[in-house]
Design a protein around this motif. Sequence first.
Motif, PDB file in Angstrom:
ATOM      1  N   LEU A  48      53.088  -9.631  18.808  1.00  0.00           N
ATOM      2  CA  LEU A  48      52.865  -8.152  18.656  1.00  0.00           C
ATOM      3  C   LEU A  48      51.821  -7.632  19.538  1.00  0.00           C
ATOM      4  O   LEU A  48      50.790  -8.357  19.815  1.00  0.00           O
ATOM      5  CB  LEU A  48      52.187  -8.279  17.206  1.00  0.00           C
ATOM      6  CG  LEU A  48      53.143  -8.583  15.925  1.00  0.00           C
ATOM      7  CD1 LEU A  48      52.341  -8.529  14.696  1.00  0.00           C
ATOM      8  CD2 LEU A  48      54.491  -8.105  15.772  1.00  0.00           C
ATOM      9  N   GLY A  49      52.103  -6.448  20.011  1.00  0.00           N
ATOM     10  CA  GLY A  49      51.322  -5.926  21.112  1.00  0.00           C
ATOM     11  C   GLY A  49      51.115  -6.698  22.457  1.00  0.00           C
ATOM     12  O   GLY A  49      49.985  -7.063  22.955  1.00  0.00           O
ATOM     13  N   CYS A  50      52.423  -6.946  22.960  1.00  0.00           N
ATOM     14  CA  CYS A  50      52.346  -7.999  24.001  1.00  0.00           C
ATOM     15  C   CYS A  50      51.703  -7.056  25.286  1.00  0.00           C
ATOM     16  O   CYS A  50      51.754  -8.027  26.204  1.00  0.00           O
ATOM     17  CB  CYS A  50      53.817  -8.354  24.061  1.00  0.00           C
ATOM     18  SG  CYS A  50      54.830  -7.003  24.995  1.00  0.00           S
ATOM     19  N   GLY A  51      51.742  -6.048  25.438  1.00  0.00           N
ATOM     20  CA  GLY A  51      51.216  -5.400  26.683  1.00  0.00           C
ATOM     21  C   GLY A  51      51.843  -5.786  27.853  1.00  0.00           C
ATOM     22  O   GLY A  51      53.256  -5.551  27.720  1.00  0.00           O
ATOM     23  N   THR A  52      51.489  -6.169  28.965  1.00  0.00           N
ATOM     24  CA  THR A  52      52.059  -6.402  30.119  1.00  0.00           C
ATOM     25  C   THR A  52      52.610  -7.939  30.011  1.00  0.00           C
ATOM     26  O   THR A  52      53.156  -8.335  31.171  1.00  0.00           O
ATOM     27  CB  THR A  52      51.250  -6.126  31.517  1.00  0.00           C
ATOM     28  OG1 THR A  52      50.005  -6.805  31.034  1.00  0.00           O
ATOM     29  CG2 THR A  52      50.876  -4.660  31.472  1.00  0.00           C
ATOM     30  N   LEU A  74      54.048  -1.249  20.875  1.00  0.00           N
ATOM     31  CA  LEU A  74      54.239   0.170  20.453  1.00  0.00           C
ATOM     32  C   LEU A  74      54.554   0.818  21.819  1.00  0.00           C
ATOM     33  O   LEU A  74      55.200   2.013  21.527  1.00  0.00           O
ATOM     34  CB  LEU A  74      52.807   0.420  19.945  1.00  0.00           C
ATOM     35  CG  LEU A  74      52.919   1.889  19.052  1.00  0.00           C
ATOM     36  CD1 LEU A  74      53.950   1.973  17.890  1.00  0.00           C
ATOM     37  CD2 LEU A  74      51.522   2.254  18.720  1.00  0.00           C
ATOM     38  N   SER A  75      54.060   0.475  22.987  1.00  0.00           N
ATOM     39  CA  SER A  75      54.219   1.365  24.185  1.00  0.00           C
ATOM     40  C   SER A  75      55.316   0.962  24.661  1.00  0.00           C
ATOM     41  O   SER A  75      55.708  -0.374  25.559  1.00  0.00           O
ATOM     42  CB  SER A  75      53.105   1.049  25.100  1.00  0.00           C
ATOM     43  OG  SER A  75      53.347   1.629  26.354  1.00  0.00           O
ATOM     44  N   PRO A  76      56.434   1.826  24.959  1.00  0.00           N
ATOM     45  CA  PRO A  76      57.603   1.597  25.947  1.00  0.00           C
ATOM     46  C   PRO A  76      57.403   1.238  27.410  1.00  0.00           C
ATOM     47  O   PRO A  76      58.049   0.220  27.681  1.00  0.00           O
ATOM     48  CB  PRO A  76      58.416   2.950  25.745  1.00  0.00           C
ATOM     49  CG  PRO A  76      58.089   3.651  24.562  1.00  0.00           C
ATOM     50  CD  PRO A  76      56.559   3.375  24.448  1.00  0.00           C
ATOM     51  N   ALA A  77      56.239   1.752  27.650  1.00  0.00           N
ATOM     52  CA  ALA A  77      56.103   1.509  29.209  1.00  0.00           C
ATOM     53  C   ALA A  77      55.539  -0.036  29.598  1.00  0.00           C
ATOM     54  O   ALA A  77      55.710  -0.711  30.253  1.00  0.00           O
ATOM     55  CB  ALA A  77      54.993   2.550  29.796  1.00  0.00           C
ATOM     56  N   MET A  78      54.592  -0.193  28.612  1.00  0.00           N
ATOM     57  CA  MET A  78      54.006  -1.870  28.358  1.00  0.00           C
ATOM     58  C   MET A  78      55.217  -2.695  28.205  1.00  0.00           C
ATOM     59  O   MET A  78      55.384  -3.865  28.973  1.00  0.00           O
ATOM     60  CB  MET A  78      53.206  -1.947  27.440  1.00  0.00           C
ATOM     61  CG  MET A  78      51.711  -1.334  27.499  1.00  0.00           C
ATOM     62  SD  MET A  78      50.941  -2.187  28.889  1.00  0.00           S
ATOM     63  CE  MET A  78      49.140  -1.530  28.740  1.00  0.00           C
ATOM     64  N   VAL A  79      56.165  -2.429  27.451  1.00  0.00           N
ATOM     65  CA  VAL A  79      57.286  -3.340  27.061  1.00  0.00           C
ATOM     66  C   VAL A  79      58.215  -3.465  28.434  1.00  0.00           C
ATOM     67  O   VAL A  79      58.754  -4.390  28.699  1.00  0.00           O
ATOM     68  CB  VAL A  79      58.262  -2.872  26.025  1.00  0.00           C
ATOM     69  CG1 VAL A  79      59.469  -3.597  26.166  1.00  0.00           C
ATOM     70  CG2 VAL A  79      57.355  -2.958  24.896  1.00  0.00           C
TER      71      VAL A  79
END
Length: 244
Positions: A48-52, A74-79
């Motif tokens: 959860l919350g993998c970031g980069t 939660l962030s599409p850009a981070m995914v």
Amino acid sequence: MSRKQTITKAFSAAAGTYESAARAQVWAADSLVERLGPIPTPIRALELGCGTGLLTRRLAAALPAGSRILATDLSPAMVQAASAALPALSFAVMDAEAPGVAGPFDLIASSLAAQWFTDLPATLGRLAGLLAPGGRLLLTTLGAGTFVQWKDAHRTLGLDSGIPDYPEAADLAAMLPGARVERLPLTLSYKDARNFLLCLEALGAQTPKPGHRPLSPGQVRRIITSLGSPCAMTWDILLLDYRP
């Protein structure tokens, strides 16, 4: 815009700069993986919350061959950034507070994301319900001593800090009966407090606590001056380990 949307926007904007400022995040991810211990057979893991992908890369290296990892944020850009760097793994955009995935998982892991949850106790309960028998929930988050130097500087000047109210270790443990919580405080040195603020922005972590009124430029300058150069800041990292 809701608070969750504001947080998502900030992290999405930081997808390209996150790892340049992620000293505490690397420390937390390494600390979490060190606690895994031996895992003899392939497992199914949810992040959860993998970031980069700081923790994702470490989990992929530490888990037995054949393990399946679903990394979410939660962030599409981070995914997008994480999946581009780790194309062999599975990724999804997901709100950890409303996990739209079917368990059970042998491991649910998260590093320095839970401090952004709106309702941490309820979320921990939901995540525990996704664990397989013998499964494990392992996460790091921020504790009450985080950025104590920044908060003290505000207090001395009669100002209110925008740092969210993070839990004490005992309070975090009480949110999920049976969990063990360990403190892993890390104090980092910054060129000055302005550099500290720029690092938070590079991480996407600049969203203040709900209802905080922004300080004036003059008030911010007074705080930066009072903290001097170099400037020390403590990340009060808490590691929660739960096995039902």
